[in-house]
Design an enzyme around this catalytic site. Structure first.
Site, PDB file in Angstrom:
ATOM      1  N   HIS A  16      27.437-112.506 -12.198  1.00 58.30           N
ATOM      2  CA  HIS A  16      26.859-113.978 -12.593  1.00 58.30           C
ATOM      3  C   HIS A  16      25.727-114.118 -11.820  1.00 58.30           C
ATOM      4  CE1 HIS A  16      27.050-118.369 -12.165  1.00 58.30           C
ATOM      5  NE2 HIS A  16      27.877-118.369 -13.157  1.00 58.30           N
ATOM      6  N   ASP A  18      24.326-116.881 -10.127  1.00 55.13           N
ATOM      7  CA  ASP A  18      24.549-117.356  -8.795  1.00 55.13           C
ATOM      8  C   ASP A  18      24.984-116.326  -7.768  1.00 55.13           C
ATOM      9  OD1 ASP A  18      23.810-120.039  -9.652  1.00 55.13           O
ATOM     10  OD2 ASP A  18      25.808-120.442 -10.146  1.00 55.13           O
ATOM     11  N   LYS A  19      25.720-115.642  -8.078  1.00 55.81           N
ATOM     12  CA  LYS A  19      26.480-114.374  -7.360  1.00 55.81           C
ATOM     13  C   LYS A  19      25.227-113.203  -7.025  1.00 55.81           C
ATOM     14  CE  LYS A  19      29.738-115.922  -5.363  1.00 55.81           C
ATOM     15  NZ  LYS A  19      29.141-116.049  -3.955  1.00 55.81           N
ATOM     16  N   GLU A  44      16.933-117.927   0.850  1.00 60.98           N
ATOM     17  CA  GLU A  44      17.493-118.246  -0.416  1.00 60.98           C
ATOM     18  C   GLU A  44      16.860-117.470  -1.798  1.00 60.98           C
ATOM     19  OE1 GLU A  44      19.397-120.771  -0.297  1.00 60.98           O
ATOM     20  OE2 GLU A  44      19.311-121.478   1.862  1.00 60.98           O
ATOM     21  N   GLU A  57      13.231-119.169   5.583  1.00 63.40           N
ATOM     22  CA  GLU A  57      12.545-118.898   6.870  1.00 63.40           C
ATOM     23  C   GLU A  57      13.284-118.075   7.669  1.00 63.40           C
ATOM     24  OE1 GLU A  57      12.658-122.447   4.663  1.00 63.40           O
ATOM     25  OE2 GLU A  57      14.428-122.208   6.184  1.00 63.40           O
ATOM     26  N   LYS A 166      33.378-114.721 -15.734  1.00 64.15           N
ATOM     27  CA  LYS A 166      34.067-115.737 -15.169  1.00 64.15           C
ATOM     28  C   LYS A 166      35.605-115.503 -15.318  1.00 64.15           C
ATOM     29  CE  LYS A 166      30.774-119.792 -14.785  1.00 64.15           C
ATOM     30  NZ  LYS A 166      30.613-120.949 -15.272  1.00 64.15           N
ATOM     31  N   PHE A 231      29.602-113.664 -26.020  1.00 62.99           N
ATOM     32  CA  PHE A 231      28.956-113.864 -25.047  1.00 62.99           C
ATOM     33  C   PHE A 231      28.191-112.562 -24.740  1.00 62.99           C
ATOM     34  CE2 PHE A 231      30.029-114.698 -20.175  1.00 62.99           C
ATOM     35  CZ  PHE A 231      28.551-114.628 -19.639  1.00 62.99           C
ATOM     36  N   ASP A 239      21.068-118.099 -17.978  1.00 63.31           N
ATOM     37  CA  ASP A 239      21.237-118.997 -16.992  1.00 63.31           C
ATOM     38  C   ASP A 239      20.606-118.746 -15.445  1.00 63.31           C
ATOM     39  OD1 ASP A 239      22.055-121.414 -15.967  1.00 63.31           O
ATOM     40  OD2 ASP A 239      24.330-121.060 -15.467  1.00 63.31           O
ATOM     41  N   ALA A 240      19.934-119.503 -15.133  1.00 60.56           N
ATOM     42  CA  ALA A 240      19.325-119.554 -13.621  1.00 60.56           C
ATOM     43  C   ALA A 240      20.323-119.402 -12.678  1.00 60.56           C
ATOM     44  CB  ALA A 240      18.275-120.451 -13.583  1.00 60.56           C
ATOM     45  N   ARG A 245      25.399-121.758  -4.683  1.00 56.57           N
ATOM     46  CA  ARG A 245      25.860-122.676  -5.991  1.00 56.57           C
ATOM     47  C   ARG A 245      27.490-122.531  -6.182  1.00 56.57           C
ATOM     48  NH1 ARG A 245      21.901-123.983 -10.638  1.00 56.57           N
ATOM     49  NH2 ARG A 245      22.261-121.857 -11.447  1.00 56.57           N
ATOM     50  N   LYS A 246      28.188-121.434  -5.597  1.00 61.73           N
ATOM     51  CA  LYS A 246      29.467-121.169  -5.855  1.00 61.73           C
ATOM     52  C   LYS A 246      30.117-121.220  -4.642  1.00 61.73           C
ATOM     53  CE  LYS A 246      29.291-120.341 -10.236  1.00 61.73           C
ATOM     54  NZ  LYS A 246      28.219-121.448 -10.476  1.00 61.73           N
ATOM     55  N   LYS A 266      22.486-116.735   5.562  1.00 59.61           N
ATOM     56  CA  LYS A 266      22.331-117.457   6.849  1.00 59.61           C
ATOM     57  C   LYS A 266      23.065-116.649   7.861  1.00 59.61           C
ATOM     58  CE  LYS A 266      22.970-122.028   4.703  1.00 59.61           C
ATOM     59  NZ  LYS A 266      23.945-123.254   4.671  1.00 59.61           N
ATOM     60  N   LYS A 270      24.080-120.235  12.204  1.00 63.67           N
ATOM     61  CA  LYS A 270      24.314-121.188  11.361  1.00 63.67           C
ATOM     62  C   LYS A 270      25.593-121.652  11.052  1.00 63.67           C
ATOM     63  CE  LYS A 270      19.904-120.307  10.390  1.00 63.67           C
ATOM     64  NZ  LYS A 270      18.904-119.365  11.082  1.00 63.67           N
ATOM     65  N   ASP A 272      27.357-123.521   9.419  1.00 72.95           N
ATOM     66  CA  ASP A 272      27.705-123.734   8.023  1.00 72.95           C
ATOM     67  C   ASP A 272      28.605-122.261   7.619  1.00 72.95           C
ATOM     68  OD1 ASP A 272      26.841-126.010   7.222  1.00 72.95           O
ATOM     69  OD2 ASP A 272      24.914-125.244   6.450  1.00 72.95           O
TER      70      ASP A 272
END
Length: 385
Positions: A16, A18-19, A44, A57, A166, A231, A239-240, A245-246, A266, A270, A272
């Site tokens: 996918h 995003d992955k 990123e 960064e 998916k 598909f 799709d970008a 995003r997941k 990260k 971090k 997060d």
């Protein structure tokens, strides 16, 4: 009267978009942290039709071959044919990495020698005894389906599958206990010359019947396999994809709140990422101690500040022990400073690319220290149970 409801979670395959972005960001992190454990990394990735952009960064003493790392990840995922719409050999890879802000650096690497939190934010951890992995059943099954899609594609069992895909699983609960699967949705990219009937048959036989526990398989399950009917165009061509995003796929499938911060790319200063791992570790050990059936924990931080600003425990009414006592137990037994978390969970290791597909939690035997339940005896002793 018994309370019944249906809860749904989704997962996506490693192909996918995003992955793909998450895996590239974490592969770069792995490369750097293996060679420079003191590095600061915030990486990123964007993938789209024919190109990949790396941004973010860094503060490090080593050189990382960003383009080569990205191409190798794309190759491993399976984008090795231009017919798939994206090919690791021909995709353009742009490196836009910059240097970490000195303002952030002075807050993290404090003059006292202590390590401050790399950002402000709130992180959640969760555990439930509804599965042996102490994870919610819907997200656990969704991950098993998407992982199996990749396996049967790569080993040639279902050779007409392509990398993007998916899965979504809807589970019926009665009094918070899973009793049946209501609906399974699978969308998987495939070769152009394969019929919908063949795709559906292969997915049910080679994927779903292989991973869904026998006690949950029944004739009453509703299946939606490639519900659009086709598909073929997928991956970055369709799709970008963006890092982060997941976040619900990465965590608990929506079974508990999410603080909003993504994980991939990260380094562990971090919070997060690292504090979310610590929150899972604490929640899992608490549930493994049999003090509650379900636990949600929230931890919050301020950038540059060493100690968390708040800790909250919610047992969802499943414990006879006061939540304030459990919170006191957590504060007494667990070091929640960034340095303490990194040390406790041994986070300065190149393990992060493995986390970037099929979930960061509930996966045992993966060297994910936050999945260990090695603090149960201490918890029981503190709470006198």
């Amino acid at each position: 009267m018994a309370k019944e409801y249906i809860f749904t979670s989704e997962s996506v395959t490693e192909g996918h978009p995003d992955k793909m972005a998450d895996q590239i960001s974490d592969a770069i992190l792995d490369y750097i942290i293996e060679r420079d454990p003191n590095a600061r990394v915030a990486c990123e990735t964007l993938v789209s039709n024919g190109f990949c952009i790396i941004a973010g960064e860094l503060k490090t003493e080593i050189y990382a071959p960003m383009q080569e790392i990205a191409r190798e990840v794309i190759r491993e995922i399976g984008y090795t044919n231009s017919a798939f719409g994206f090919d690791y050999r021909s995709a353009g890879v742009l490196n836009g990495i910059g240097e970490q802000s000195s303002d952030i650096t002075q807050g993290v690497d404090r003059e006292s020698g202590e390590l401050g939190a790399g950002d402000q934010g709130l992180m959640f951890g969760y555990a439930s005894n509804e599965t042996p992995e102490l994870m919610p059943l819907p997200i656990l099954l969704a991950h098993k389906i998407t992982a199996k899609l990749a396996e049967v594609r790569k080993n040639g069992t279902v050779p007409f599958l392509r990398p993007d895909g998916k899965a979504q699983v809807s589970v019926k609960y009665r009094d918070n206990i899973p009793i049946a699967i209501d609906t399974i949705v699978v969308s998987t990219q495939h070769d152009d010359n394969v019929s919908q009937e063949i795709v559906k048959e292969a997915v049910i036989l080679e994927v779903l019947e292989a991973v869904i526990p026998k006690e949950f398989m029944s004739k009453d399950i509703t299946y939606h396999i490639n519900p659009t009917g086709r598909f073929v165009i997928g991956g970055p061509q369709g799709d970008a994809g963006l890092t982060g995003r997941k976040i619900i796929v990465d965590t608990y499938g929506g079974s508990c709140p999410h603080g909003g911060g993504a994980f991939s790319g990260k380094d562990p200063t971090k919070v997060d990422r690292s504090a979310a791992y610590m929150a899972r570790y604490i929640a899992k050990n608490l549930v493994a101690s049999n003090i509650a059936d379900r636990i949600t924990i929230q931890i919050a931080y301020a950038i540059g500040v060493v100690q968390p600003v708040s800790i909250m425990i919610d047992t969802h009414g499943t414990s006879s022990i006061e939540e304030s006592k459990i919170e006191a137990c957590v504060e007494a037994l667990f070091d929640l400073t960034p340095a303490g978390i990194i040390k406790e969970l041994n986070l300065l290791r190149p393990i992060y690319k493995k986390t970037a597909s099929y979930g960061h939690f509930g996966r045992e035997n993966m060297q994910f220290t936050w999945e260990e339940t090695n603090r149960v005896k201490e918890i029981k002793a503190y709470l006198k149970i």
